[in-house]
Write an enzyme that holds these catalytic residues in place. Structure first.
Site, short mmCIF file in Angstrom:
data_model
loop_
_atom_site.label_atom_id
_atom_site.label_comp_id
_atom_site.label_asym_id
_atom_site.label_seq_id
_atom_site.Cartn_x
_atom_site.Cartn_y
_atom_site.Cartn_z
N TYR A 214 0.85 -1.19 0.00
CA TYR A 214 0.00 0.00 0.00
C TYR A 214 0.88 1.24 0.00
O TYR A 214 2.05 1.18 0.42
CB TYR A 214 -0.96 0.01 1.20
CG TYR A 214 -0.35 -0.30 2.54
CD1 TYR A 214 0.30 0.68 3.30
CD2 TYR A 214 -0.43 -1.58 3.07
CE1 TYR A 214 0.84 0.39 4.54
CE2 TYR A 214 0.12 -1.88 4.32
CZ TYR A 214 0.74 -0.89 5.04
OH TYR A 214 1.27 -1.18 6.26
N ASP A 291 0.07 -4.17 22.85
CA ASP A 291 0.72 -5.46 22.60
C ASP A 291 1.13 -6.16 23.89
O ASP A 291 1.29 -7.38 23.91
CB ASP A 291 1.96 -5.28 21.72
CG ASP A 291 1.61 -5.24 20.24
OD1 ASP A 291 0.41 -5.14 19.91
OD2 ASP A 291 2.53 -5.28 19.41
C1 LIG Z 1 4.69 -6.29 10.31
C2 LIG Z 1 3.65 -5.61 11.17
C3 LIG Z 1 2.64 -4.86 10.58
C4 LIG Z 1 1.65 -4.26 11.37
N1 LIG Z 1 0.65 -3.57 10.76
C5 LIG Z 1 -0.33 -3.01 11.51
C6 LIG Z 1 -1.39 -2.29 10.89
O1 LIG Z 1 -1.42 -2.15 9.67
N2 LIG Z 1 -2.35 -1.73 11.69
C7 LIG Z 1 -2.34 -1.87 13.07
O2 LIG Z 1 -3.23 -1.36 13.74
N3 LIG Z 1 -1.33 -2.55 13.68
C8 LIG Z 1 -0.34 -3.12 12.93
N4 LIG Z 1 0.67 -3.80 13.55
C9 LIG Z 1 0.68 -3.92 15.01
C10 LIG Z 1 1.24 -2.69 15.68
O3 LIG Z 1 2.49 -2.35 15.13
C11 LIG Z 1 1.39 -2.95 17.16
O4 LIG Z 1 0.22 -3.56 17.67
C12 LIG Z 1 1.63 -1.65 17.93
O5 LIG Z 1 2.77 -0.99 17.45
C13 LIG Z 1 1.78 -1.97 19.42
O6 LIG Z 1 2.01 -0.77 20.11
P1 LIG Z 1 2.42 -0.84 21.65
O7 LIG Z 1 2.67 0.58 22.04
O8 LIG Z 1 1.43 -1.64 22.41
O9 LIG Z 1 3.77 -1.67 21.69
P2 LIG Z 1 5.18 -1.33 21.04
O10 LIG Z 1 5.02 -0.64 19.73
O11 LIG Z 1 5.96 -2.60 21.06
O12 LIG Z 1 5.82 -0.29 22.05
C14 LIG Z 1 6.34 -0.69 23.29
C15 LIG Z 1 7.28 0.38 23.78
O13 LIG Z 1 7.75 0.00 25.05
C16 LIG Z 1 9.16 0.11 25.11
N5 LIG Z 1 9.63 -0.89 26.07
C17 LIG Z 1 9.69 -2.23 25.89
N6 LIG Z 1 10.17 -2.83 26.99
C18 LIG Z 1 10.41 -1.85 27.89
C19 LIG Z 1 10.92 -1.84 29.22
N7 LIG Z 1 11.27 -2.97 29.84
N8 LIG Z 1 11.04 -0.65 29.87
C20 LIG Z 1 10.67 0.52 29.24
N9 LIG Z 1 10.20 0.56 27.99
C21 LIG Z 1 10.06 -0.61 27.31
C22 LIG Z 1 9.62 -0.14 23.69
O14 LIG Z 1 10.90 0.41 23.45
C23 LIG Z 1 8.51 0.54 22.89
O15 LIG Z 1 8.77 1.91 22.69
C24 LIG Z 1 1.68 -4.40 12.78
C25 LIG Z 1 2.72 -5.12 13.38
C26 LIG Z 1 3.69 -5.73 12.59
C27 LIG Z 1 4.78 -6.52 13.26
#
Ligand SMILES: Cc1cc2nc3c(=O)[nH]c(=O)nc-3n(C[C@H](O)[C@H](O)[C@H](O)COP(=O)(O)OP(=O)(O)OC[C@H]3O[C@@H](n4cnc5c(N)ncnc54)[C@H](O)[C@@H]3O)c2cc1C
Length: 411
Positions: A214, A291
């Site tokens: 895309y 996540d």
């Molecule tokens: C290939 C791929 C394609 C995707 N496409 C889509 C899409 O099209 N649409 C959609 O909605 N979702 C998509 N996703 C899913 C999406 O990317 C994730 O669900 C989202 O980024 C999760 O966000 P989060 O903030 O929960 O976790 P994360 O993005 O993993 O952020 C976690 C944060 O916590 C920090 N952290 C980790 N451990 C610690 C610690 N011990 N102490 C302090 N900080 C820490 C990390 O550095 C990070 O900044 C995709 C995922 C993948 C892999």
């Protein structure tokens, strides 16, 4: 006003900070990296994700930065035949209240980060690696690798699929390795043949593999992600791989899909991981989000959308004083678990749509082609069109029937 300590400054953690700050709380975000940033290329946002951003005051911001898609287009990756398409035009936008868009990850993250930086109620700390937490009934404390501690009225673990907070809270070990390797690259749009410059999210489904692409960054790049069900057993992330190797792996795909893949020159590969859904991700004054709570394969493009939904529901429920926080966190968990579990499992099962071989692929094509556009909209309505994000679901575990066993049974 309560103090809420959030571990993780990704999309979920920053959205949570904005959401609780809008309820009058003070948010402290602890990020392990040296700076707040998002790596990776494009991300799709369905109307439910945009609706969540709207609730955080960022609806216009995201619509301005995003590319609005015309269609979700399903191609037979071997024959190159058009199989089916879900139109995303006026009837879709009217029905679900927002467009289906794609956006550069960094743009979405920057939008959230700028809003956090502009808020007096949000403190951002980088270079803080959380290792766990402790709590005493009145307060909860994040423990850091450098011996530091951050104490608040609640702790939210938004630290991704390998969450340190989850390790202590759920204790379900390492993520499940899916056995699927995804190869990703971005290509300047001017290099893409004119006849393949579609304003669509397009899937080319092949035997045990598929390519999805895309446009991102205002349509200046094409985002390519190609999946191969190769039984990989080791969780790899961001490993560089040559274009020749990628072309070899996807030799079963037909010429049009391969023409696009040949344009990629900086491929990287990941082995996809996820987890089984769990019923409980809350412990007293500590909960999980995004996540960390419900990691899913990316095949229904909902991981970030669900993290944004979590943030909105959590903020709404934290309209309370410090004493009530444990009950409110339990309500948040109860409100969100069925919807997120259903999407986690759907993302796994969607492989059955992308990767069939031979006659099974023919049957899949015939089935998809038999749907009218409005019927395709019906199929996604519960996911894309939801605007209460589970808030009308049971809001407590008290007296709630056990969840449907198939939803929570390990796969
Ligand atoms: C290939 C791929 C394609 C995707 N496409 C889509 C899409 O099209 N649409 C959609 O909605 N979702 C998509 N996703 C899913 C999406 O990317 C994730 O669900 C989202 O980024 C999760 O966000 P989060 O903030 O929960 O976790 P994360 O993005 O993993 O952020 C976690 C944060 O916590 C920090 N952290 C980790 N451990 C610690 C610690 N011990 N102490 C302090 N900080 C820490 C990390 O550095 C990070 O900044 C995709 C995922 C993948 C892999």
């Amino acid at each position: 006003m309560s103090k809420i300590v959030i571990v993780g400054g990704g999309i979920g953690g920053l959205a949570a900070a904005l959401s609780v700050a809008r309820r009058g709380h003070h948010a402290v975000v602890l990020e392990q990296a040296d700076r707040f940033a998002e790596i990776g290329a494009g991300i799709q946002l369905a109307p439910n994700g945009i609706h969540a951003l709207e609730r955080l005051g960022l609806g216009d911001g995201i619509r301005d930065r995003a590319v609005h898609m015309d269609e979700l287009r399903f191609m037979d990756g071997v024959t190159g035949r058009y199989v089916a398409g879900m139109p995303l035009g006026e009837s879709y936008v009217q029905r679900f209240g927002n467009p289906y868009v794609v956006v550069h990850r960094a743009d979405l993250h920057t939008l959230l980060l700028d809003a956090c930086l502009a808020s007096d109620a949000i403190e951002l700390h980088s270079g803080k690696v959380a290792t766990g937490y402790e709590q005493d009934g009145r307060q909860a404390t994040v423990l850091l690798a450098d011996g530091g501690r951050f104490t608040g009225d609640a702790v939210i673990g938004a630290d991704g699929i390998r969450s340190a907070v989850r390790r202590r809270l759920v204790g379900d070990g390492d993520p499940r390795i899916s056995g699927i390797t995804v190869y990703r690259a971005i290509v300047p749009m001017e290099r893409v043949p004119e006849e393949l410059r579609w304003n669509s999210v397009a899937w080319w489904a092949g035997p045990k593999c598929h390519l999805v692409h895309y446009p991102i960054a205002g349509g200046t790049y094409l985002n390519l992600a190609a999946s191969h069900d190769n039984g990989a057993r080791e969780a790899l992330a961001g490993v560089p791989v040559t274009g020749e190797r990628v072309m070899d792996v996807f030799s079963a795909l037909g010429e049009d899909a391969r023409r696009l893949m040949r344009l990629g020159d900086d491929w990287r590969s990941w082995v996809l991981v996820d987890r089984d859904p769990v019923e409980y991700w809350t412990d007293g004054r500590v909960t999980l989000l995004g996540d960390a709570a419900h990691p899913m394969l990316h095949y229904v493009a909902q991981g970030a959308c669900q993290g944004l939904e979590d943030a909105v529901v959590l903020g709404d429920l934290l309209d309370c004083g410090p004493d009530e926080i444990p009950q409110r966190l339990e309500k948040y968990n109860a409100a969100r678990r069925d919807r997120t579990a259903r999407i986690q499992l759907l993302a796994r099962r969607s492989i059955e749509l992308w990767h069939p071989v031979g006659e099974a692929a023919e049957r899949r094509n015939a089935l998809l082609a038999s749907y009218a556009p409005s019927e395709l909209h019906d199929v996604v309505a519960w996911m894309h069109g939801n605007t209460d994000f589970g808030a009308s679901a049971p809001t407590s575990f008290e007296g709630v029937a056990r969840p449907r066993p198939e939803v929570f049974r390990p796969q």
